[in-house]
Design a protein around this motif. Structure first.
Motif, PDB file in Angstrom:
ATOM      1  N   GLY A 268       0.819  -1.207   0.000  1.00  0.00           N
ATOM      2  CA  GLY A 268       0.000   0.000   0.000  1.00  0.00           C
ATOM      3  C   GLY A 268       0.850   1.252   0.000  1.00  0.00           C
ATOM      4  O   GLY A 268       2.093   1.191   0.044  1.00  0.00           O
ATOM      5  N   VAL A 269       0.183   2.395  -0.040  1.00  0.00           N
ATOM      6  CA  VAL A 269       0.856   3.701   0.007  1.00  0.00           C
ATOM      7  C   VAL A 269       0.086   4.615   0.948  1.00  0.00           C
ATOM      8  O   VAL A 269      -1.135   4.494   1.091  1.00  0.00           O
ATOM      9  N   PRO A 270       0.775   5.554   1.598  1.00  0.00           N
ATOM     10  CA  PRO A 270       0.071   6.491   2.478  1.00  0.00           C
ATOM     11  C   PRO A 270      -0.942   7.319   1.693  1.00  0.00           C
ATOM     12  O   PRO A 270      -0.690   7.705   0.548  1.00  0.00           O
ATOM     13  N   ALA A 271      -2.087   7.577   2.301  1.00  0.00           N
ATOM     14  CA  ALA A 271      -3.102   8.409   1.646  1.00  0.00           C
ATOM     15  C   ALA A 271      -2.548   9.813   1.443  1.00  0.00           C
ATOM     16  O   ALA A 271      -1.992  10.411   2.368  1.00  0.00           O
ATOM     17  N   LYS A 272      -2.687  10.338   0.238  1.00  0.00           N
ATOM     18  CA  LYS A 272      -2.177  11.684  -0.036  1.00  0.00           C
ATOM     19  C   LYS A 272      -3.288  12.726  -0.022  1.00  0.00           C
ATOM     20  O   LYS A 272      -3.025  13.922   0.069  1.00  0.00           O
TER      21      LYS A 272
END
Length: 229
Positions: free
Chosen positions: A133-137
């Motif tokens: 996953g990736v951090p919410a931007k």
């Protein structure tokens, strides 16, 4: 060496893509999106089996693709999926051989990086389950059924989940069997494991591992393929 199976659910329709064929079978570069995606995993150490779950009308095409890309020492299976993603993966799990880890990956994420796949597998081997996953931007709002904003959660703890989602085989089989028994439908594989109070680690990937969902996504994918060539 940790042995691995890759499950790819590919039974969904391409309605949002405004195409008559399912998204995984759309051409991207010199082959289908599905083939581009499978290629990303083939050099992963310990990969022994690839199971693609698709609609009955595309079984033949799916088997042709596996015959083209899967090396002789690896098993490739194309099976009939279910009406939902969860049913498709449940069907695929019935065909998984005696291995250590099961990776579930969206058919239309053809740009996942090998190192991120390996990192996810390492975490799953240690903790039981892991997702990329990736951090919410963007700022996320929680609303009610009248679309009135009720809360703005801190982004510090919000991540956008991707795939692969990787689990020790026995844990994932248990989670799917329990979900079927309870009539529970989750939005992803991790949600089925989480409800058993089992640990799932988040592993950071990057935003190139996007899901091809809309026509604009396909245009971007075509540009990336051209650049890589």
């Amino acid at each position: 060496m940790t042995t691995k199976t890759l499950i790819i659910p590919a039974a969904g329709a391409g309605s949002r893509m405004q195409k008559e064929i399912p998204k995984p079978f759309i051409e991207l570069g010199d082959c289908t999106i599905l083939e581009q995606t499978i290629r990303r995993f083939l050099s992963l150490e310990g990969l022994q089996q690839v199971v693609v779950a698709t609609s009955e009308s595309f079984l033949g095409r799916g088997r042709d693709i596996l015959d083209e890309v899967i090396p002789p020492q690896m098993q490739g299976l194309c099976i009939t999926g279910g009406e939902t993603r969860q049913e498709s993966i449940y069907n695929a799990l019935q065909k998984v051989s005696a291995i250590d880890l099961v990776m579930v990956h969206d058919a239309v994420r053809p740009f996942v990086k090998l190192q991120h796949i390996q990192n996810c597998c390492n975490a799953a081997e240690q903790y039981g389950g892991a997702v990329l996953g990736v951090p919410a931007k963007d700022t996320i709002k929680r609303i009610d059924d009248q679309q009135e904003i009720k809360e703005t959660p801190s982004r510090q703890y919000l991540w956008q989940t991707q795939t692969p989602q990787v689990f020790q085989k026995d844990l994932l089989v248990w989670a799917y069997q329990k979900a079927m028994e309870d009539g529970f439908t989750g939005t992803d594989d991790s949600s089925l494991v989480e409800r058993l109070n089992e640990t799932v680690k988040m592993v950071e990937g990057d935003r190139s591992n996007f899901k091809i969902t809309y026509p604009l996504d396909l245009e971007l994918a075509e540009l990336l393929i051209k650049e890589s060539e």
